[in-house]
Design a protein around this motif. Structure first.
Motif, short mmCIF file in Angstrom:
data_model
loop_
_atom_site.label_atom_id
_atom_site.label_comp_id
_atom_site.label_asym_id
_atom_site.label_seq_id
_atom_site.Cartn_x
_atom_site.Cartn_y
_atom_site.Cartn_z
N ASP A 1 0.90 -1.19 0.07
CA ASP A 1 0.01 -0.08 0.00
C ASP A 1 1.03 1.31 -0.01
OD1 ASP A 1 -1.30 2.02 2.10
OD2 ASP A 1 -2.67 1.29 0.51
N ASP A 2 0.47 2.25 -0.77
CA ASP A 2 1.21 3.55 -0.90
C ASP A 2 1.53 4.20 0.60
OD1 ASP A 2 1.57 3.24 -3.72
OD2 ASP A 2 -0.09 4.77 -4.18
N ASN A 3 0.54 3.98 1.47
CA ASN A 3 0.59 4.54 2.77
C ASN A 3 1.91 3.81 3.65
OD1 ASN A 3 -1.18 6.97 3.09
ND2 ASN A 3 -2.70 5.42 2.06
N LEU A 4 1.77 2.67 3.58
CA LEU A 4 2.71 1.92 3.96
C LEU A 4 4.00 1.99 3.64
CD1 LEU A 4 3.59 -0.41 6.10
CD2 LEU A 4 3.03 -2.28 4.40
N VAL B 1 11.44 6.96 -5.70
CA VAL B 1 11.18 5.65 -5.35
C VAL B 1 9.96 5.23 -6.25
CG1 VAL B 1 10.25 4.22 -3.46
CG2 VAL B 1 12.12 5.71 -3.26
N LEU B 2 8.86 5.97 -6.21
CA LEU B 2 7.46 5.66 -6.71
C LEU B 2 7.87 5.52 -8.34
CD1 LEU B 2 5.20 8.37 -5.29
CD2 LEU B 2 5.48 5.94 -4.72
N ASP B 3 8.65 6.25 -9.08
CA ASP B 3 9.06 6.09 -10.36
C ASP B 3 9.71 4.79 -10.41
OD1 ASP B 3 8.16 8.70 -11.08
OD2 ASP B 3 10.04 9.70 -10.92
N LEU B 4 10.64 4.48 -10.01
CA LEU B 4 11.50 3.15 -9.87
C LEU B 4 10.59 2.02 -9.62
CD1 LEU B 4 14.95 4.35 -8.31
CD2 LEU B 4 14.27 4.06 -10.87
N LYS C 1 5.11 3.29 -10.55
CA LYS C 1 3.97 4.08 -10.37
C LYS C 1 3.64 5.32 -11.32
CE LYS C 1 0.72 5.30 -6.85
NZ LYS C 1 -0.09 4.08 -6.89
N PRO C 2 2.89 5.25 -12.38
CA PRO C 2 2.79 6.34 -13.03
C PRO C 2 2.64 7.75 -12.50
CG PRO C 2 1.27 4.70 -13.85
CD PRO C 2 1.74 4.24 -12.45
N ARG C 3 2.94 8.73 -13.25
CA ARG C 3 3.07 10.02 -12.55
C ARG C 3 1.81 10.47 -12.11
NH1 ARG C 3 7.42 13.66 -12.43
NH2 ARG C 3 9.52 12.20 -12.11
N ASN C 4 0.88 10.30 -12.86
CA ASN C 4 -0.77 10.69 -12.70
C ASN C 4 -1.41 9.79 -11.69
OD1 ASN C 4 -1.16 8.11 -13.99
ND2 ASN C 4 -2.65 8.93 -15.46
N LYS C 5 -0.59 9.05 -11.09
CA LYS C 5 -1.16 8.27 -9.84
C LYS C 5 -0.36 8.63 -8.82
CE LYS C 5 -3.24 4.52 -12.68
NZ LYS C 5 -3.50 3.03 -12.76
N GLN C 6 0.45 9.22 -8.65
CA GLN C 6 1.24 9.68 -7.78
C GLN C 6 0.84 10.83 -6.87
OE1 GLN C 6 5.42 10.21 -8.81
NE2 GLN C 6 5.48 8.34 -9.95
N ILE C 7 -0.08 11.65 -7.51
CA ILE C 7 -0.50 12.98 -6.88
C ILE C 7 -0.87 13.03 -5.42
CG2 ILE C 7 -2.10 14.96 -7.03
CD1 ILE C 7 -1.99 14.32 -9.98
#
Length: 362
Positions: A248-251, A271-274, A277-283
């Motif tokens: 989970d993103d929060n974890l 970290v999210l990029d590697l 996780k697509p940029r539009n889902k990182q917001i």
């Protein structure tokens, strides 16, 4: 020869003729400094760096070190013998600075030369598909190349340079190369579970290689701390990237704040990029990160690390430029430039004209 010429001249006069002789010495020293510069490989040299070239560079540095000492002694000798009317115009600081420049350029040539053998491996590292790697093996080939290169050149340089300049060389090499290794990791398109484990193994191997450089009781604790800090940052990032894809993103964010308390919002986004996780889902998760107090790194140039460009082309370019001036080399023996200033309490704002005197105050 210089000392004997002064002795012969002062037997007859310590006036205008002695002053003229002093000026000739200045001119000869200036020319010799230029001759030393010509022994260094040019910036655009196409010749592969080898042990013979490294030896020549070390000889240039040693010659410049000797001359810098000699110039200081010569100035004091002349001032002690020349007529009072000429004392105030006797100044060899410019000549001394020329030899310090030779030293600085020699260190740059050594670092750039060794980097030219290491950086192609980082280029291959960024081109590897770490997402589809299906097993973890021994250390990667680029780490093996780094290890063999260091084993070939480091003992040679250590045997030819004085302790202070060997330490400065090691500082500069670590300061230049390790951020590029970190940058190369961040430029990988996406890293899978096995890929993150392999890169962790490689990072640990690289740490071992660098930590074996300082000889026992060498007084290179700052170097050791810098290497450890830089590569632990890589290890933390890879551990976060290697967390299960169903995490989970929060974890993930919680682990980021625990493992990387000094990490910035840019680091978390990397970290999210590697992790793919697509940029539009990182917001949303980035907003949550900001809410938790993770701040934006205030870099003057967000695409640089320690003055090195973090774009893939620059990170992989053999012989990447290292523009080091007289002030940089003073910072180098005090510590690792501005970033390492906390390890030293000396005030580099009061830079002295004589580098050697600064070294002696260490």
């Amino acid at each position: 020869y210089i000392k004997n010429s002064i002795i012969r001249c002062t037997k007859f006069t310590t006036g205008q003729a002695f002053y003229d002789l002093y000026r000739e010495h200045k001119a000869c020293l200036t020319k010799y400094s230029k001759d030393l510069s010509l022994k260094l490989p040019p910036d655009n040299s196409k010749k592969p760096f080898d042990t013979e070239m490294a030896t020549t560079i070390c000889f240039v540095l040693n010659s410049a070190e000797y001359c810098a000492d000699t110039v200081s002694q010569l100035e004091e000798m002349v001032k002690g013998k020349i007529d009072e009317a000429f004392v105030d115009v006797v100044d060899m600081e410019d000549e001394q600075d020329l030899f310090y420049g030779n030293i600085t350029n020699s260190l740059s040539s050594l670092v750039n030369g060794i980097e030219s053998l290491l950086l192609p491996g980082l280029q291959n590292m960024t081109k590897t598909n770490w997402l589809t790697l299906d097993h973890v093996g021994d250390q990667s080939r680029h780490i093996t190349v780094i290890s063999s290169t260091m084993k070939e050149f480091i003992p040679q340089v250590q045997g030819l340079l004085s302790e202070i300049y060997f330490r400065t060389f090691c500082d500069k090499l670590a300061l230049s190369f390790l951020p590029l290794f970190y940058s190369a990791i961040t430029q990988c398109k996406q890293i899978g579970d096995y890929g993150s484990q392999q890169l962790l193994l490689d990072t640990h191997a690289l740490k071992t290689i660098f930590l074996q450089i300082p000889p026992p009781d060498s007084g290179m604790e700052t170097f050791t701390k810098f290497v450890t800090r830089e590569l632990e940052k890589c290890e933390v990032m890879l551990k976060l990237v290697g967390m299960g894809k169903d995490t989970d993103d929060n974890l993930l964010l919680e682990n980021f704040t625990l493992l990387w308390p000094q990490g910035s919002i840019q680091d978390f986004q990397t970290v999210l990029d590697l992790r793919g996780k697509p940029r539009n889902k990182q917001i949303e998760i980035l907003k949550e990160a900001v809410a938790k107090g993770i701040v934006k790194r205030e870099d003057k140039k967000s695409n640089t690390v320690y003055g090195k460009s973090t774009n893939r082309q620059a990170a992989a370019a053999p012989g990447a430029s290292m523009n080091i001036n007289k002030f940089d080399i003073l910072n180098a023996v005090k510590g690792f430039s501005a970033d390492m200033s906390s390890a030293f309490e000396s005030n580099v704002n009061t830079l002295q004209s004589s580098y050697k005197r600064a070294v002696q105050k260490q």
